[in-house]
Design a protein around this motif. Structure first.
Motif, PDB file in Angstrom:
ATOM      1  N   SER A   1       0.832  -1.190   0.000  1.00  0.00           N
ATOM      2  CA  SER A   1       0.000   0.000   0.000  1.00  0.00           C
ATOM      3  C   SER A   1       0.869   1.243   0.000  1.00  0.00           C
ATOM      4  O   SER A   1       1.935   1.293   0.572  1.00  0.00           O
ATOM      5  CB  SER A   1      -0.892  -0.003   1.240  1.00  0.00           C
ATOM      6  OG  SER A   1      -1.487   1.257   1.397  1.00  0.00           O
TER       7      SER A   1
ATOM      8  N   GLN B   1     -11.684  -0.676  -1.002  1.00  0.00           N
ATOM      9  CA  GLN B   1     -11.992   0.749  -0.866  1.00  0.00           C
ATOM     10  C   GLN B   1     -11.513   1.525  -2.086  1.00  0.00           C
ATOM     11  O   GLN B   1     -11.726   2.731  -2.167  1.00  0.00           O
ATOM     12  CB  GLN B   1     -11.298   1.321   0.375  1.00  0.00           C
ATOM     13  CG  GLN B   1     -11.925   0.880   1.683  1.00  0.00           C
ATOM     14  CD  GLN B   1     -11.158   1.465   2.855  1.00  0.00           C
ATOM     15  OE1 GLN B   1      -9.967   1.231   3.005  1.00  0.00           O
ATOM     16  NE2 GLN B   1     -11.842   2.233   3.680  1.00  0.00           N
ATOM     17  N   GLY B   2     -10.854   0.826  -2.991  1.00  0.00           N
ATOM     18  CA  GLY B   2     -10.311   1.502  -4.169  1.00  0.00           C
ATOM     19  C   GLY B   2      -8.935   2.074  -3.900  1.00  0.00           C
ATOM     20  O   GLY B   2      -8.410   2.844  -4.699  1.00  0.00           O
ATOM     21  N   ILE B   3      -8.332   1.719  -2.783  1.00  0.00           N
ATOM     22  CA  ILE B   3      -7.013   2.244  -2.437  1.00  0.00           C
ATOM     23  C   ILE B   3      -5.956   1.194  -2.769  1.00  0.00           C
ATOM     24  O   ILE B   3      -6.031   0.060  -2.307  1.00  0.00           O
ATOM     25  CB  ILE B   3      -6.932   2.593  -0.937  1.00  0.00           C
ATOM     26  CG1 ILE B   3      -7.966   3.673  -0.596  1.00  0.00           C
ATOM     27  CG2 ILE B   3      -5.533   3.046  -0.560  1.00  0.00           C
ATOM     28  CD1 ILE B   3      -8.080   3.969   0.881  1.00  0.00           C
ATOM     29  N   GLY B   4      -5.003   1.594  -3.589  1.00  0.00           N
ATOM     30  CA  GLY B   4      -3.889   0.701  -3.883  1.00  0.00           C
ATOM     31  C   GLY B   4      -4.147  -0.270  -5.015  1.00  0.00           C
ATOM     32  O   GLY B   4      -3.271  -1.034  -5.385  1.00  0.00           O
ATOM     33  N   LEU B   5      -5.333  -0.240  -5.564  1.00  0.00           N
ATOM     34  CA  LEU B   5      -5.642  -1.116  -6.693  1.00  0.00           C
ATOM     35  C   LEU B   5      -5.958  -0.216  -7.886  1.00  0.00           C
ATOM     36  O   LEU B   5      -6.865   0.611  -7.807  1.00  0.00           O
ATOM     37  CB  LEU B   5      -6.857  -1.991  -6.368  1.00  0.00           C
ATOM     38  CG  LEU B   5      -7.284  -2.988  -7.437  1.00  0.00           C
ATOM     39  CD1 LEU B   5      -6.245  -4.083  -7.588  1.00  0.00           C
ATOM     40  CD2 LEU B   5      -8.623  -3.620  -7.073  1.00  0.00           C
ATOM     41  N   ALA B   6      -5.167  -0.373  -8.939  1.00  0.00           N
ATOM     42  CA  ALA B   6      -5.362   0.501 -10.091  1.00  0.00           C
ATOM     43  C   ALA B   6      -6.696   0.186 -10.757  1.00  0.00           C
ATOM     44  O   ALA B   6      -6.931  -0.935 -11.194  1.00  0.00           O
ATOM     45  CB  ALA B   6      -4.212   0.307 -11.070  1.00  0.00           C
TER      46      ALA B   6
END
Lengths: 378, 383
Positions: free
Chosen positions: B8, B61-66
């Motif tokens: 992350s 949550q949409g964080i860290g995943l393109a």
């Protein structure tokens, strides 16, 4: 391309009056790279680590290379915003790669920064609270092709249930096998959508989807409060540019709005129309708003912001000579029933699938360079 | 660039160190065909032996995943898995499921004030639930039950009870329930009571009841059928809608719970006084002879006609000869038995065809005997 079109509208690239705009002027003539630059500016100390990662991306694969190209070319990113991004990247790049950094920046920061007059002054077109004068007519009508994403489908299902419960004298009866399968693959709501007959059922659909949309916006409040998930950003185009393509249907709409990553999916999309004044804040997008996507291509920053970014045209629309359309960003907003114009999904038997990214980018790159080199911008 | 470790971007200590990882062979095999960055990122995370399972929560949550514009994290992650025909796909899927389970348990057991149990948005829960559903609910029974236990302790869910997330969660609990402890809760919901943690429509609550690992008693099922009829009658004025709902229930049971299909069909008919034969009725009670005997015994002392009483006594004697009251025996002679209880247990409805009940002509005669059984059964179960 229409011969002589450029000559007939010599003011196109410098004129702020859209009446002068003639997309047919965009001829493919020039080439030129912007290597060694970031946001079309020389790399300063703050962005050196980003530059190093960009070099690695450029040699990795076409997808990462495309994202790197976008970051190098996009002169729409202002100096202050570039500095903010450099600061964010410097803190993160030791633990992750640049693609992730850009993704997180666009998903966590863009929703706030795109409407900040300090960071995005040149691109900000309408923001009543911070701009004295809008830079685009408030009654300009926008169009947006939006996917029915999971949360929205879920909220649509809630709205459907509420309606059913109301029909059952307020008792939550539910129904048979269809309900049970809902949580597995949305088949309950998909079945309902499939059985709609447009245009006669459009008012019914519009009524429920507007309720669902509002529930989505409301349900985002908790995470917005703790900063984990910001507001959603919506992308839109201009109705006057979209109008010639309306009759061609969803696939064409996706091609002209550059939704290449969705062309191999069979998901539901809605066509929305609303005026600029309903958006709250409205801006020309940059690569920092688009995030790490190969289906985006920067627009020369010298173009009048009111023309927006210009979409990357894909597939058959590209072969048909369709030229880039304007694209803008604004925050997710409440929908009114009259905003909902259509519902559609690509048929299973359609010959869609992914379009050729390399060709589309090459085509758009040529357009980009022609605009840059046309001289009219100077 | 692709091979950089991609933890992350928000550096923090591992909240949930994983016990599981894919082996080198699976990793190498899958990496050979992984062309997209997110595929490689997922594989690297699953291969990493000291990975933080909690990362999956951030991804949802949409964080860290393109993600592409308007792309759902759960669907994006599913699309990053190797194709179904890949030999290493099952192993990779299994480790992913285990890590998700670890992360959910971590959320469920984090009692700190700022735990994600209190903070995750409904969207994140839905993304997580969709991902779990796509990977197979059976992989998450422990995790779901720990989440449920946390909800029980708190007396609420971490999402709005009226939202679809609650219904997703209730469905998970249905599938994960390890025993029949929730029987009373499901029955209460079928009767229309609200629950603080579970959210189910009448139909969903039926699914919860019939999904329990051990078979539900016939009296319990019948109690629910009575409640079903009552709620349907109250909810819909239109008789055709009521009938349609009844058909939907039967269809649901036929498809999802075939082991209950016959008895629910018969109970629905009995409730309408529309049962055709004694054997149908007894078929329902085959697994619960005590309940059947109780009904027959009540029939014996009812004001039904003599032949009907006698048939009930014969049935009772057949079921429970050792407890037969002496008052019953005197009625049960061999002669009576031969004359009154045919071998195929057919009700004497043929002789009554064409008679009307309740003052209205009916297509089929409703044998008084069986209507009486239904009434007795209701009285029994309500008690």
């Amino acid at each position: 391309l229409r011969a002589g079109a450029f000559d007939n509208c010599p003011t196109y690239l410098v004129c702020e009056n859209l009446e002068c705009y003639d997309p047919a002027v965009n001829r493919i003539t020039a080439t030129g790279a912007t290597m060694g630059k970031i946001f079309d500016r020389d790399v300063d100390n703050r962005l050196q680590v980003v530059d190093k990662h960009l070099q690695e991306m450029e040699s990795a694969n076409p997808l990462l290379s495309a994202i790197a190209e976008n970051m190098r070319l996009d002169s729409r990113v202002s100096e202050p915003r570039s500095a903010k991004f450099a600061e964010f990247a410097a803190a993160s790049l030791s633990a992750t790669n640049l693609k992730n950094v850009l993704n997180e920046y666009s998903s966590q920061k863009a929703w706030e920064e795109f409407r900040c007059p300090v960071l995005n002054q040149r691109n900000l077109l309408f923001a009543p609270q911070v701009l004295d004068e809008p830079k685009i007519a408030e009654d300009t009508v926008l169009v947006s092709v939006q996917k029915l994403f999971l949360l929205l489908l879920s909220k649509l299902s809630e709205a459907l249930r509420q309606r059913e419960i109301g029909m059952a004298s307020g008792d939550d009866i539910g129904s048979g096998p269809q309900t049970i399968q809902f949580d597995e693959d949305n088949s309950y709501v998909n079945n309902w959508l499939n059985n709609l007959e447009l245009p006669q059922d459009l008012p019914e659909f519009a009524n429920l989807i507007t309720q669902a949309y509002q529930r989505v916006i409301d349900s985002m409040m908790p995470d917005r409060a703790n900063g984990a998930q910001p507001e959603r950003i919506c992308w839109a185009g201009r109705r006057d540019e979209f109008e010639p393509h309306r009759e061609f249907g969803l696939r064409r709409w996706m091609e002209i709005f550059g939704l290449g990553h969705q062309l191999d999916k069979r998901e539901w999309f809605i066509l929305l129309e609303y005026p600029v004044i309903n958006t709250g804040a409205f801006a020309r997008p940059t690569v920092l708003d688009a995030g790490p996507t190969e289906w985006h291509f920067p627009t020369p920053g010298e173009l009048p912001p009111k023309l927006g970014g210009r979409t990357m045209i894909l597939g058959d629309a590209m072969l048909a000579g369709v030229l880039p359309l304007g694209e803008f960003v604004h925050k997710a907003r409440r929908l009114e029933i009259e905003n909902v114009k259509w519902l559609s999904r690509l048929p299973d038997d359609t010959n869609s699938g992914r379009v050729n990214l390399d060709k589309a980018r090459a085509h758009h790159r040529d357009w980009f360079r022609e605009v840059k080199n046309s001289g009219a911008l100077k | 660039m692709n091979d950089l470790p991609s933890l992350s971007a928000l550096p923090e200590l591992a909240r949930c160190p994983s016990q599981y990882a894919i082996d080198e062979h699976a990793f190498n095999t899958a990496m050979r065909t992984a062309t997209e960055p997110r595929q490689r990122e997922l594989l690297q995370w699953l291969y990493s032996s000291n990975a933080d399972s909690y990362k999956i929560i951030r991804w949802m949550q949409g964080i860290g995943l393109a993600l592409y514009r308007q792309e759902d994290p759960a669907l994006a992650l599913i699309s990053a898995l190797p194709s179904d025909d890949s030999l290493c796909e099952p192993a990779i899927r299994e480790v992913l499921a285990k890590r998700i389970g670890e992360a959910v348990i971590c959320v469920a057991n984090d009692e700190s004030n700022n735990s994600d149990w209190n903070r995750l948005a409904e969207d994140t829960w839905i993304q997580l639930f969709v991902l779990m559903r796509r990977l197979g609910v059976s992989n998450f029974k422990t995790a779901v039950m720990q989440l449920f236990q946390r909800c029980e302790r708190e007396g609420r869910t971490p999402f709005d009870l009226v939202s679809e997330a609650s219904r997703y969660f209730t469905r998970f609990v249905m599938d994960a329930q390890p025993n029949n402890e929730l029987e009373k809760r499901w029955i209460a919901m079928i009767k229309g009571s609200d629950d603080a943690v579970l959210k189910a429509s009448l139909f969903d609550a039926f699914c919860g009841l019939l999904s329990m690992p051990r078979e539900v008693s016939i009296l319990g099922v019948n109690e629910c059928i009575v409640a079903f009829k009552t709620r349907i009658r109250a909810a819909f004025d239109d008789e055709s809608v009521r009938s349609a709902k009844q058909c939907e229930l039967q269809q649901l049971v036929d498809e999802k719970f075939p082991q209950y299909a016959d008895r629910i069909r018969t109970l629905l008919l009995a409730e309408d006084g529309d049962i055709g034969t004694l054997s149908d009725f007894e078929q329902v009670y085959r697994g619960d002879q005590a309940a059947l005997a109780q009904i027959y015994l009540q029939e014996v002392s009812s004001d039904a006609d003599k032949p009907q009483q006698l048939r009930a006594k014969v049935r009772y004697m057949e079921l429970c000869p050792q407890t037969l009251p002496s008052s019953v025996v005197e009625f049960v002679t061999d002669e009576n038995r031969r004359g009154l209880v045919p071998g195929d247990h057919k009700c004497p409805r043929e002789s009554r065809r064409g008679q009307s009940t309740r003052g209205l002509p009916r297509k089929k005669v409703k044998p008084e005997t069986l209507r009486s059984y239904g009434k007795q059964l209701r009285a029994t179960t309500k008690g």
